[in-house]
Design an enzyme around this catalytic site. Structure first.
Site, PDB file in Angstrom:
ATOM      1  N   SER A  99      17.107  24.244 -37.007  1.00  0.00           N
ATOM      2  CA  SER A  99      17.900  25.103 -37.885  1.00  0.00           C
ATOM      3  C   SER A  99      18.566  24.251 -38.962  1.00  0.00           C
ATOM      4  O   SER A  99      18.507  23.021 -38.914  1.00  0.00           O
ATOM      5  CB  SER A  99      18.939  25.855 -37.069  1.00  0.00           C
ATOM      6  OG  SER A  99      19.815  24.928 -36.491  1.00  0.00           O
ATOM      7  N   LYS A 105      16.860  27.526 -45.101  1.00  0.00           N
ATOM      8  CA  LYS A 105      15.980  28.696 -45.180  1.00  0.00           C
ATOM      9  C   LYS A 105      16.597  29.769 -46.089  1.00  0.00           C
ATOM     10  O   LYS A 105      15.908  30.422 -46.865  1.00  0.00           O
ATOM     11  CB  LYS A 105      15.883  29.251 -43.751  1.00  0.00           C
ATOM     12  CG  LYS A 105      14.682  30.031 -43.476  1.00  0.00           C
ATOM     13  CD  LYS A 105      14.567  30.380 -41.987  1.00  0.00           C
ATOM     14  CE  LYS A 105      15.693  29.970 -41.124  1.00  0.00           C
ATOM     15  NZ  LYS A 105      16.221  30.775 -40.140  1.00  0.00           N
ATOM     16  N   GLY A 106      17.909  29.927 -45.957  1.00  0.00           N
ATOM     17  CA  GLY A 106      18.617  30.921 -46.757  1.00  0.00           C
ATOM     18  C   GLY A 106      18.521  30.611 -48.245  1.00  0.00           C
ATOM     19  O   GLY A 106      18.407  31.508 -49.067  1.00  0.00           O
ATOM     20  N   ILE A 107      18.556  29.332 -48.574  1.00  0.00           N
ATOM     21  CA  ILE A 107      18.458  28.940 -49.985  1.00  0.00           C
ATOM     22  C   ILE A 107      17.039  29.207 -50.493  1.00  0.00           C
ATOM     23  O   ILE A 107      16.844  29.682 -51.611  1.00  0.00           O
ATOM     24  CB  ILE A 107      18.821  27.436 -50.167  1.00  0.00           C
ATOM     25  CG1 ILE A 107      20.252  27.157 -49.686  1.00  0.00           C
ATOM     26  CG2 ILE A 107      18.624  26.988 -51.606  1.00  0.00           C
ATOM     27  CD1 ILE A 107      21.334  27.857 -50.464  1.00  0.00           C
ATOM     28  N   TYR A 160      33.332  26.525 -37.086  1.00  0.00           N
ATOM     29  CA  TYR A 160      32.553  25.395 -36.575  1.00  0.00           C
ATOM     30  C   TYR A 160      31.266  25.853 -35.890  1.00  0.00           C
ATOM     31  O   TYR A 160      30.368  25.056 -35.633  1.00  0.00           O
ATOM     32  CB  TYR A 160      33.386  24.537 -35.612  1.00  0.00           C
ATOM     33  CG  TYR A 160      34.231  23.496 -36.327  1.00  0.00           C
ATOM     34  CD1 TYR A 160      33.784  22.905 -37.502  1.00  0.00           C
ATOM     35  CD2 TYR A 160      35.455  23.087 -35.822  1.00  0.00           C
ATOM     36  CE1 TYR A 160      34.549  21.954 -38.170  1.00  0.00           C
ATOM     37  CE2 TYR A 160      36.240  22.137 -36.481  1.00  0.00           C
ATOM     38  CZ  TYR A 160      35.772  21.573 -37.656  1.00  0.00           C
ATOM     39  OH  TYR A 160      36.518  20.631 -38.312  1.00  0.00           O
ATOM     40  N   ILE A 179      14.301  32.154 -27.581  1.00  0.00           N
ATOM     41  CA  ILE A 179      14.197  33.416 -26.834  1.00  0.00           C
ATOM     42  C   ILE A 179      14.876  34.534 -27.618  1.00  0.00           C
ATOM     43  O   ILE A 179      14.354  35.628 -27.768  1.00  0.00           O
ATOM     44  CB  ILE A 179      14.852  33.269 -25.442  1.00  0.00           C
ATOM     45  CG1 ILE A 179      14.024  32.306 -24.595  1.00  0.00           C
ATOM     46  CG2 ILE A 179      14.983  34.624 -24.750  1.00  0.00           C
ATOM     47  CD1 ILE A 179      14.580  32.035 -23.217  1.00  0.00           C
ATOM     48  N   LYS A 211       3.165  17.009 -38.023  1.00  0.00           N
ATOM     49  CA  LYS A 211       2.977  17.538 -36.658  1.00  0.00           C
ATOM     50  C   LYS A 211       4.017  18.600 -36.273  1.00  0.00           C
ATOM     51  O   LYS A 211       3.657  19.654 -35.731  1.00  0.00           O
ATOM     52  CB  LYS A 211       2.967  16.381 -35.655  1.00  0.00           C
ATOM     53  CG  LYS A 211       2.446  16.747 -34.273  1.00  0.00           C
ATOM     54  CD  LYS A 211       0.986  17.124 -34.279  1.00  0.00           C
ATOM     55  CE  LYS A 211       0.114  15.957 -33.875  1.00  0.00           C
ATOM     56  NZ  LYS A 211      -1.320  16.212 -34.047  1.00  0.00           N
ATOM     57  N   GLN A 248       2.914  21.778 -37.709  1.00  0.00           N
ATOM     58  CA  GLN A 248       1.738  22.316 -37.013  1.00  0.00           C
ATOM     59  C   GLN A 248       2.154  23.030 -35.725  1.00  0.00           C
ATOM     60  O   GLN A 248       1.687  24.123 -35.420  1.00  0.00           O
ATOM     61  CB  GLN A 248       0.768  21.181 -36.665  1.00  0.00           C
ATOM     62  CG  GLN A 248       0.161  20.500 -37.873  1.00  0.00           C
ATOM     63  CD  GLN A 248      -0.733  19.335 -37.461  1.00  0.00           C
ATOM     64  OE1 GLN A 248      -1.436  19.412 -36.455  1.00  0.00           O
ATOM     65  NE2 GLN A 248      -0.714  18.255 -38.213  1.00  0.00           N
ATOM     66  N   CYS A 303      44.904  33.117 -49.028  1.00  0.00           N
ATOM     67  CA  CYS A 303      45.160  33.851 -47.789  1.00  0.00           C
ATOM     68  C   CYS A 303      46.209  33.156 -46.912  1.00  0.00           C
ATOM     69  O   CYS A 303      47.385  33.268 -47.178  1.00  0.00           O
ATOM     70  CB  CYS A 303      43.842  34.115 -47.063  1.00  0.00           C
ATOM     71  SG  CYS A 303      43.981  35.512 -45.951  1.00  0.00           S
ATOM     72  N   HIS A 357      40.747  36.525 -50.973  1.00  0.00           N
ATOM     73  CA  HIS A 357      39.865  35.353 -51.085  1.00  0.00           C
ATOM     74  C   HIS A 357      39.058  35.434 -52.380  1.00  0.00           C
ATOM     75  O   HIS A 357      37.990  36.051 -52.394  1.00  0.00           O
ATOM     76  CB  HIS A 357      38.883  35.322 -49.912  1.00  0.00           C
ATOM     77  CG  HIS A 357      39.513  35.023 -48.606  1.00  0.00           C
ATOM     78  ND1 HIS A 357      39.537  33.759 -48.069  1.00  0.00           N
ATOM     79  CD2 HIS A 357      40.137  35.830 -47.722  1.00  0.00           C
ATOM     80  CE1 HIS A 357      40.157  33.795 -46.900  1.00  0.00           C
ATOM     81  NE2 HIS A 357      40.535  35.034 -46.658  1.00  0.00           N
ATOM     82  N   GLU A 392      37.213  33.331 -53.715  1.00  0.00           N
ATOM     83  CA  GLU A 392      35.932  32.608 -53.657  1.00  0.00           C
ATOM     84  C   GLU A 392      34.740  33.512 -53.350  1.00  0.00           C
ATOM     85  O   GLU A 392      33.609  33.203 -53.723  1.00  0.00           O
ATOM     86  CB  GLU A 392      36.005  31.458 -52.637  1.00  0.00           C
ATOM     87  CG  GLU A 392      36.078  31.845 -51.160  1.00  0.00           C
ATOM     88  CD  GLU A 392      37.499  32.094 -50.645  1.00  0.00           C
ATOM     89  OE1 GLU A 392      38.367  32.472 -51.471  1.00  0.00           O
ATOM     90  OE2 GLU A 392      37.735  31.943 -49.426  1.00  0.00           O
TER      91      GLU A 392
HETATM   92  N1  GLN Z   1      45.781  34.104 -40.337  1.00  0.00           N
HETATM   93  C1  GLN Z   1      46.184  34.841 -41.488  1.00  0.00           C
HETATM   94  C2  GLN Z   1      46.137  36.336 -41.248  1.00  0.00           C
HETATM   95  O1  GLN Z   1      45.521  36.780 -40.333  1.00  0.00           O
HETATM   96  C3  GLN Z   1      45.363  34.469 -42.695  1.00  0.00           C
HETATM   97  C4  GLN Z   1      43.919  34.827 -42.585  1.00  0.00           C
HETATM   98  C5  GLN Z   1      43.051  34.119 -43.573  1.00  0.00           C
HETATM   99  O2  GLN Z   1      43.421  33.098 -44.120  1.00  0.00           O
HETATM  100  N2  GLN Z   1      41.849  34.623 -43.770  1.00  0.00           N
HETATM  101  O3  GLN Z   1      46.712  37.096 -41.986  1.00  0.00           O
END
Ligand code: GLN
Length: 531
Positions: free
Chosen positions: A13, A17-19, A54, A149, A190, A193, A380, A505, A507
């Site tokens: 993995s 693949k996603g890219i 993680y 599996i 290999k 293959q 956040c 967020h 981003e």
């Molecule tokens: N732990 C915070 C909350 O639940 C902030 C969550 C986050 O940063 N996405 O409000």
């Protein structure tokens, strides 16, 4: 009727693949096709929301509040489209739906089995998403590695999809690893293959193979893969290491990917116009300036935990002709060693997060940014801790978020009222796109240039409304407020060159040619700070 491209992975993995799948999408979209994507994750969780970063990297959040695999973020960024919860299928979701149907009596009298009930559910799901999106072509990426599996029912389902939809409507693309053994320097085929053998044993014959290798595959390697894996040489593609992931569509197109797909689908070969894409890549690679921005988090050992943040930096960097060098700072290290490491950076970002580990380090980093007038963006949890920092160090309150200290004297950040009775933790935060009203004349307004925006959320806690007046009296400005007028969404400090934080967020909505305004602002301020 939509056509399907199924992307599978072999050997191991994390091959990107996603890219590859997203890049194929870019090539199709640039020919004028309407493209959608489905990511299949063979784990039992119903969604990614209950997983630690993680495990599989960041949890990406969609407009509709779906908490999904980070590959959906790649699809949204590469294709500049918005996807929904339905575009991420997991084993948990499929089984949940089948078991609910069984309880309702939909299969009355029958033995409910993996084949056909689970596989039928998977096929129906795929077809529904493809049809409802109105796409000409639906890309399906199957997570995990062929031979696991867990992924068996999904592979069986796409095998059936191929027969039912017809050969001209389904293409299989297999991505594998081509390692180079350093002593001999030879590209080894290999593992590819073996992995193709595994795929064939399940009844799937790949139409094309994409070999991930640290360098370009040699003609010899391509011929070998072609011979042993029974695909034409022109259907063996090389996906070498690149400086920037956005180069992958260009790399694949140079080898004739779009032409291969058109021929195999029997559709007209259209012109692929990658000019804007190419320009964007060039701007990232040739950026003339550089800034250092500290990312003060608690999952810094795995870059994928903050993938969308790194991408948002790239988008801003292309727009500002400035490379962003991220300095990874584990917030617990600030607790132990102090803020010295922050002296060398031009800006500081405190991202989202949960729980007490490293929270005091983040608060210290925010205090440092505020006092030393270093450009700062809090996201956040980073926003919530900026409020705590101000409450403690400016207002002199013994305050905290109740997420960490439930009985604190001044609960300046506290649980959202709609969360009081929540006892199921999966999918129950305040999620997805919510409207925000921005005050004119503020930094936030100068960045967004709009009175109303929609940004994506994922939180259970918020600024306690009881403290808003006190904070504002002491110079803390809430420049963005939710449409309900109760929730604080953006905070800023007017006396500071760039100190801004958001409950949402930013981003997740940043796109290659449309950088998120708060990131754009941070990189710009970091450049100015450097001068
Ligand atoms: N732990 C915070 C909350 O639940 C902030 C969550 C986050 O940063 N996405 O409000």
């Amino acid at each position: 009727m939509p056509k399907y491209i199924v992307v599978t992975g072999g050997v191991l993995s994390g091959l990107g693949k996603g890219i590859v799948a997203s890049s194929i999408g870019v090539l199709l979209k640039s020919q004028g096709y309407n493209v959608t994507a489905i990511k299949i994750d063979p784990y039992l969780n119903c969604d990614a929301g209950t997983m630690n970063p993680y495990q599989h990297g960041e949890v990406f959040v969609l407009e509709d509040g779906g908490e999904v695999d980070l590959d959906l973020g790649n699809y949204e960024r590469f294709l500049d489209i918005n996807l929904g919860k339905k575009n991420n299928i997991t084993t948990g979701k499929v089984y949940k739906s089948v078991i609910e149907k069984e309880r309702r009596g939909d299969y009355l009298g029958k033995t409910v089995q993996i084949v056909p009930h689970i596989t039928n559910e998977i096929k129906a799901w795929i077809r529904k998403v493809a049809k409802e999106s109105g796409a000409d072509i639906c890309i399906i990426e199957i997570g995990g590695t062929v031979g696991d599996i867990e992924s068996m029912p999904f592979l069986e389902a796409v095998r059936q999809l191929h027969i039912e939809e017809g050969h001209e409507n389904v293409i299989f693309i297999h991505t594998t690893l081509v390692p180079i053994i350093s002593v001999v320097g030879e590209q080894k085929t290999k593992p590819t293959q073996h992995s193709v053998k595994e795929l064939r044993a399940i009844g799937i014959s790949p139409d094309a193979i994409v070999g991930r290798c640290s360098e370009e595959l040699t003609e010899e390697t391509k011929r070998k893969i072609s011979l042993f894996c029974d695909v034409p040489v022109n259907a063996v593609f090389s996906s070498p290491n690149v400086e920037c992931i956005y180069e992958v569509p260009i790399v694949l197109e140079k080898q004739g990917m779009s032409s291969f797909i058109s021929k195999r689908f029997g559709i007209p070969e259209k012109k692929v116009d990658l000019k804007t894409w190419q320009d964007f890549v060039e701007r990232i690679k040739k950026a003339e300036n550089e800034v250092k921005i500290a990312l003060v988090g608690k999952y810094t050992a795995l870059g994928d935990s903050y993938l969308s943040i790194l991408e948002a930096f790239r988008h801003a960097s292309a727009a500002l002709n400035t490379k962003v060098n991220v300095v990874w700072v584990e917030s617990e290290d600030i607790e132990k060693k102090g803020t010295k490491i922050l002296d060398e950076v031009d800006g500081i970002l405190v991202p989202g997060g949960f729980g007490s580990r490293g929270a005091e380090g983040k608060i210290k980093a925010i205090e440092y940014a505020r006092i030393n007038k270093k450009p700062f963006l809090g996201i956040c949890f980073g926003f919530q801790l900026a409020v705590v920092e101000y409450g403690r160090n400016v207002l002199g309150l013994e305050c905290h978020t109740t997420e960490i200290e439930p009985n604190v004297k001044h609960p300046i950040i506290t649980i959202l009222p709609e969360q009081y009775d929540v006892d199921m933790l999966g999918g129950t935060m305040r999620l997805g796109a919510q409207p925000i009203i921005i005050k004119e004349g503020t930094l936030a307004y100068s960045l967004y240039k709009k009175k109303e925006v929609k940004e994506r959320h994922r939180h259970r806690y918020e600024v306690n409304p009881d403290y808003v007046e006190m904070l504002e009296k002491h110079g803390f400005v809430f420049s963005g407020i939710a449409k309900d007028k109760i929730r604080m969404e953006i905070a800023e400090l007017p006396e500071h060159p760039y100190f801004i934080a958001s409950q949402f967020h930013p981003e997740f909505k940043s796109r290659p040619l449309k950088p998120a305004p708060l990131f754009y602002g941070l990189v710009k301020a970091a450049m100015e700070n450097k001068k």
